[in-house]
Motif scaffolding. Structure first.
Motif, PDB file in Angstrom:
ATOM      1  N   ALA A  69      -7.165   4.762  -4.666  1.00  0.00           N
ATOM      2  CA  ALA A  69      -6.872   5.743  -3.623  1.00  0.00           C
ATOM      3  C   ALA A  69      -7.234   7.159  -4.036  1.00  0.00           C
ATOM      4  O   ALA A  69      -7.173   8.073  -3.219  1.00  0.00           O
ATOM      5  N   PRO A  71      -0.685   4.022  -2.519  1.00  0.00           N
ATOM      6  CA  PRO A  71      -1.954   4.535  -1.981  1.00  0.00           C
ATOM      7  C   PRO A  71      -1.756   5.361  -0.716  1.00  0.00           C
ATOM      8  O   PRO A  71      -2.450   6.368  -0.507  1.00  0.00           O
ATOM      9  N   ALA A  72      -0.797   4.964   0.112  1.00  0.00           N
ATOM     10  CA  ALA A  72      -0.523   5.722   1.332  1.00  0.00           C
ATOM     11  C   ALA A  72       0.012   7.110   0.995  1.00  0.00           C
ATOM     12  O   ALA A  72      -0.330   8.101   1.672  1.00  0.00           O
ATOM     13  N   ALA A 119      -4.068   0.202  -7.441  1.00  0.00           N
ATOM     14  CA  ALA A 119      -4.163   0.651  -6.060  1.00  0.00           C
ATOM     15  C   ALA A 119      -4.167   2.169  -5.977  1.00  0.00           C
ATOM     16  O   ALA A 119      -4.918   2.760  -5.184  1.00  0.00           O
ATOM     17  N   ASP A 151       0.815  -1.221   0.000  1.00  0.00           N
ATOM     18  CA  ASP A 151       0.000   0.000   0.000  1.00  0.00           C
ATOM     19  C   ASP A 151       0.848   1.270   0.000  1.00  0.00           C
ATOM     20  O   ASP A 151       0.366   2.346   0.351  1.00  0.00           O
TER      21      ASP A 151
END
Length: 310
Positions: free
Chosen positions: A180, A152-153, A176, A149
């Protein structure tokens, strides 16, 4: 610009570019000394922005002997940076430019794994940079055993700070990042079709918008560049030059991302203007010997573009 173009390169490389006038497989070649410089997709994005006088910050890692060369090149280039020291040696990439055949072959070493604490320090550097960022760019592949992730983070961190986020990666990372809500994704045609399992570029790009991406730019080689915006679903733009350019396409995609990042950092959200800049900078990168720089002809090339609406 309202802030710096902050680029995050989790899998940097020391780029080594050889040039040969005619490659003979299996043969021996005498070549000039290679061009060696700090690389990785995000670093190239920052290098182009820096060349044009736009404020930028490189956030990356550096380790071992190649990491020392990587850090020294950034220092000598005058590009602001924050490098996280890591145990693993920074990888290398080799570009072999055959000027006779007008072909470039790329050899990318795999990126070494980072420890949990090294990932934490990298993310902490990103968080600290957002106070003065105008846009956050996450670029390139991820090293071995990277958090799934991670990109996305980055998008979430940027949005919490009120900063747009651009992600340029491949594989599952594209999906991903779209989910997001990335403000812009920049795959090339091969990356897009592989990630989406869909051969039609338009259909694949529209699916990314449906998943949550706000804008998508798709590099399609000699066919130019396609641009999509979630605000106008089902419609898109295409920009191309009247004739394709000969040269080294290695950094063309990174130059396009740099153009989009500089535009978003300046508050420019018009899709056609972003597309025009991205296509022109991408084309201007082909005229240069190595990734991370563009030709002064970028404004001339922007005026030559053929832009169509669909």
């Amino acid at each position: 610009m309202t802030g710096s173009v902050v680029t995050v390169t989790p899998n940097p490389a020391l780029d080594i570019t050889y040039t040969v006038a005619g490659l003979r497989p299996g043969g021996s070649h005498r070549v000039p000394a290679p061009l060696t410089r700090a690389g990785g997709k995000g670093v190239n994005v920052s290098r182009v922005a820096h060349q044009l006088g736009c404020p930028t910050l490189v956030i990356s890692t550096a380790g071992g002997g190649t990491g020392a060369e990587f850090a020294a090149d950034l220092r000598n280039s005058g590009i602001p940076n924050r490098l996280i020291p890591v145990t693993a040696q920074t990888r290398r990439t080799i570009a072999l430019v055959d000027t006779g055949a007008d072909l470039t072959s790329i050899f990318n070493e795999e990126g070494p794994a980072l420890s949990a604490s090294e990932w934490q320090r990298l993310v902490a550097a990103v968080v600290e940079s957002l106070a003065t960022a105008g846009v956050l760019v996450g670029s390139g592949s991820l090293p071995e055993n990277a958090p799934a992730d991670f990109y996305p983070a980055l998008v979430e961190l940027a949005h919490r700070a009120g900063v747009p986020a651009i992600i340029d990666t491949s594989g599952a990372g594209i999906l991903a990042a779209a989910k997001a809500g990335a403000d812009l994704l920049k795959p090339n045609n091969d990356e897009l079709t592989e990630a989406m399992g869909e051969r039609d570029l338009v259909t694949a790009a529209l699916r990314l918008l449906e998943m949550g991406a706000r804008r998508v730019l798709v590099s399609a080689g000699a066919e130019g560049m396609l641009a999509f915006d979630a605000g106008t679903p089902g419609r898109y733009l295409c920009a191309r030059l009247p004739e394709p350019l000969r040269g080294n396409p290695t950094g063309a995609g990174d130059a396009a991302v740099s153009a989009a990042a500089v535009a978003l950092a300046a508050g420019i959200t018009d899709l056609e203007e972003i597309l025009r800049r991205a296509t022109a900078w991408s084309a201007a990168a082909v005229l240069m010997p190595a990734a991370g720089e563009i030709s002064p002809r970028h404004q001339e090339l922007a005026g030559q573009l053929i832009i169509r609406r669909y």
